[in-house]
Design a protein around this motif. Sequence first.
Motif, mmCIF file in Angstrom:
data_model
loop_
_atom_site.group_PDB
_atom_site.id
_atom_site.type_symbol
_atom_site.label_atom_id
_atom_site.label_comp_id
_atom_site.label_asym_id
_atom_site.label_seq_id
_atom_site.Cartn_x
_atom_site.Cartn_y
_atom_site.Cartn_z
ATOM 1 N N SER A 329 -13.595 2.521 -43.337
ATOM 2 C CA SER A 329 -13.021 1.166 -43.423
ATOM 3 C C SER A 329 -11.874 1.163 -44.431
ATOM 4 C CB SER A 329 -14.089 0.151 -43.830
ATOM 5 O OG SER A 329 -14.627 0.493 -45.086
ATOM 6 N N ASP A 330 -11.897 2.114 -45.394
ATOM 7 C CA ASP A 330 -10.824 2.192 -46.402
ATOM 8 C C ASP A 330 -9.438 2.382 -45.772
ATOM 9 O OD1 ASP A 330 -12.343 4.765 -45.950
ATOM 10 O OD2 ASP A 330 -10.503 5.579 -46.812
ATOM 11 N N VAL A 331 -9.427 2.993 -44.589
ATOM 12 C CA VAL A 331 -8.140 3.226 -43.908
ATOM 13 C C VAL A 331 -7.461 1.887 -43.588
ATOM 14 C CG1 VAL A 331 -7.132 4.181 -41.782
ATOM 15 C CG2 VAL A 331 -8.902 5.454 -43.017
ATOM 16 N N ILE A 408 -22.012 1.946 -45.365
ATOM 17 C CA ILE A 408 -20.559 1.829 -45.190
ATOM 18 C C ILE A 408 -19.893 2.928 -46.004
ATOM 19 C CG2 ILE A 408 -18.567 0.372 -45.700
ATOM 20 C CD1 ILE A 408 -20.475 -1.996 -44.982
ATOM 21 N N SER A 409 -19.020 3.676 -45.331
ATOM 22 C CA SER A 409 -18.335 4.782 -46.006
ATOM 23 C C SER A 409 -16.914 4.346 -46.329
ATOM 24 C CB SER A 409 -18.347 6.000 -45.086
ATOM 25 O OG SER A 409 -17.559 7.021 -45.618
ATOM 26 N N ILE A 410 -16.540 4.495 -47.597
ATOM 27 C CA ILE A 410 -15.247 3.977 -48.056
ATOM 28 C C ILE A 410 -14.326 5.082 -48.578
ATOM 29 C CG2 ILE A 410 -15.973 1.608 -48.566
ATOM 30 C CD1 ILE A 410 -16.546 2.658 -51.453
ATOM 31 N N GLY A 411 -14.579 6.304 -48.129
ATOM 32 C CA GLY A 411 -13.746 7.434 -48.526
ATOM 33 C C GLY A 411 -14.458 8.712 -48.124
ATOM 34 N N PRO A 412 -13.737 9.844 -48.116
ATOM 35 C CA PRO A 412 -14.339 11.088 -47.621
ATOM 36 C C PRO A 412 -15.399 11.701 -48.537
ATOM 37 C CG PRO A 412 -12.059 11.458 -48.317
ATOM 38 C CD PRO A 412 -12.299 9.978 -48.405
ATOM 39 N N ASP A 413 -15.411 11.344 -49.799
ATOM 40 C CA ASP A 413 -16.329 11.990 -50.733
ATOM 41 C C ASP A 413 -17.761 11.477 -50.561
ATOM 42 O OD1 ASP A 413 -16.034 13.775 -53.384
ATOM 43 O OD2 ASP A 413 -17.677 12.330 -53.628
HETATM 44 P P1 GDP Z 1 -17.406 14.564 -37.734
HETATM 45 O O1 GDP Z 1 -16.947 15.542 -36.731
HETATM 46 O O2 GDP Z 1 -18.049 13.359 -37.134
HETATM 47 O O3 GDP Z 1 -18.255 15.160 -38.818
HETATM 48 O O4 GDP Z 1 -16.071 14.032 -38.450
HETATM 49 P P2 GDP Z 1 -14.804 14.926 -38.916
HETATM 50 O O5 GDP Z 1 -15.177 15.675 -40.126
HETATM 51 O O6 GDP Z 1 -14.254 15.690 -37.773
HETATM 52 O O7 GDP Z 1 -13.756 13.785 -39.201
HETATM 53 C C1 GDP Z 1 -13.963 12.816 -40.166
HETATM 54 C C2 GDP Z 1 -12.812 12.909 -41.186
HETATM 55 O O8 GDP Z 1 -12.796 11.741 -41.960
HETATM 56 C C3 GDP Z 1 -12.990 14.045 -42.178
HETATM 57 O O9 GDP Z 1 -11.730 14.483 -42.572
HETATM 58 C C4 GDP Z 1 -13.719 13.375 -43.329
HETATM 59 O O10 GDP Z 1 -13.491 14.024 -44.577
HETATM 60 C C5 GDP Z 1 -13.089 12.024 -43.322
HETATM 61 N N1 GDP Z 1 -13.947 10.912 -43.746
HETATM 62 C C6 GDP Z 1 -15.267 10.732 -43.569
HETATM 63 N N2 GDP Z 1 -15.644 9.508 -44.002
HETATM 64 C C7 GDP Z 1 -14.524 8.913 -44.460
HETATM 65 C C8 GDP Z 1 -14.258 7.630 -45.016
HETATM 66 O O11 GDP Z 1 -15.126 6.784 -45.158
HETATM 67 N N3 GDP Z 1 -12.964 7.378 -45.355
HETATM 68 C C9 GDP Z 1 -11.955 8.281 -45.202
HETATM 69 N N4 GDP Z 1 -10.736 7.917 -45.559
HETATM 70 N N5 GDP Z 1 -12.181 9.486 -44.677
HETATM 71 C C10 GDP Z 1 -13.444 9.794 -44.300
#
Ligand code: GDP
Length: 422
Positions: A329-331, A408-413
């Motif tokens: 959602s952060d996007v 809810i995920s708000i970033g990749p970490d």
């Molecule tokens: P998967 O195949 O379902 O595991 O997903 P991928 O890893 O292929 O793609 C998800 C991408 O989004 C990765 O680059 C993650 O690091 C990134 N990501 C996961 N959750 C979030 C999030 O909440 N916000 C952002 N900005 N990036 C996220």
Amino acid sequence: MKIDVLLGLQWGDEGKGKVVDVLTPRYDAVARFQGGPNAGHTLEFEGKKYVLRSIPSGIFQHGQVNIIGNGVVLDPVLFQEEAESLEKSGIALKEILKISKKVHLIMPTHRLLDAANEKAKGGAKIGTTGKGIGPTYTDKISRNGLRLGDVFHDFKTKYTNARNKHIATLKSMGENPEFEELEQRWLKAIEYIKGYDIVDSEYLINSLLREGKSILCEGAQGTLLDVDFGSYPFVTSSNTICAGACSGLGVAPNKIGEVFGIFKAYCTRVGSGPFPTELFDETGKRIRDLGHEYGAVTGRERRCGWIDLVALKYSIMINGVTQLIMMKSDVLDDFDEIKACVAYKINGEETTQFPFSIDENAIEPVYVTLPGWKTDMTRFKSESEFPQAFSDYIKFLEKELETPITIISIGPDREQTIERNK
Ligand code: GDP
Ligand code: IMO
Ligand code: MG
């Protein structure tokens, strides 16, 4: 004990790897049940980033058992690369990873067949990941496949027979296959794999459940890529849906517990095929740039568009989703307005049903426009910090989808994850 399943509700890349990693501490074991190295599951924590292809995303926590189930297709060469790089970063993979004897092996010639099939389709190509997924599952279904357990029983003969059949097919397609080097590497990788615990994973999983151990199943791809229910023929070759966890692990349907359905706050797709809410304008480009929407496996640009609630409702129904997880959602943090497709208009008629033939040219998405929340949420720690417009957006989605959004995920970490009170 029951087994929980986590799977993608869109066209893959929803963020499954990240959430499996986050949820793993609550489980005793994590299992992959379908797909293969077409998957690319990204995890980020402590400033490091990992992309997993065949190995489950539960390997980075506290020594949980990780299982590659019978429904998976495995490329020994890619497996070795992935495993060795993880071992180098200190993961004691040989101690925690168990591989089913019944996984089907992706052979070098399967990859050549994948490429040849795509070439033969010309403009109608699927845009596969080129990993040999389709041909390997084809051999499985036509009863010509090679399984990992075969490496202990007259393997060379079985391998050579399968390879020769593939060569004949390739030649009949006008190809002149050359793969000696690849084959030597592949045979070496087979020897490497023998160093792992190759098990009857259906017995392992069911005895874990009997002992009261909890298991999380990690889906690959997404529901709209399912071979039965996805946007056929632009799909992958396995059952990516919840039922796939039963056949891909040997777990009875009455053993399924929670079903976590993951979706992005917008929608993406890689490869060809219909995508009714795709955006070809600046907004689509903006989502791609802000969301870093490039394939984890192939580096290909992901096509981007608005969230599609017609498709999501369909996916929730097919999988029996009990909890939703919203990613990325952060996007959209800085967007003035956000759209959500609530129906399709086909030949002037509105429908909320996912149609048999998804001719995107004939589908006009019906959108609801919601105000953006215009707040950087990436450092938030709890639901109490949510701006009102974001809470309203969540409420809107929950009402439409009739399912609670619990994470809810708000970033990749790993840390950028907020759990909501159910
Ligand atoms: P998967 O195949 O379902 O595991 O997903 P991928 O890893 O292929 O793609 C998800 C991408 O989004 C990765 O680059 C993650 O690091 C990134 N990501 C996961 N959750 C979030 C999030 O909440 N916000 C952002 N900005 N990036 C996220
Ligand atoms: P994860 O697990 C996104 C897509 C390919 C292609 C179609 C068929 O990371 O979400 P295949 O190689 O499976 O025969 O390709 O499926 N595809 C994926 N798209 N995420 C994936 O996996 C995918 N795995 C396959 O792009 O359109
Ligand atoms: Mg991915």
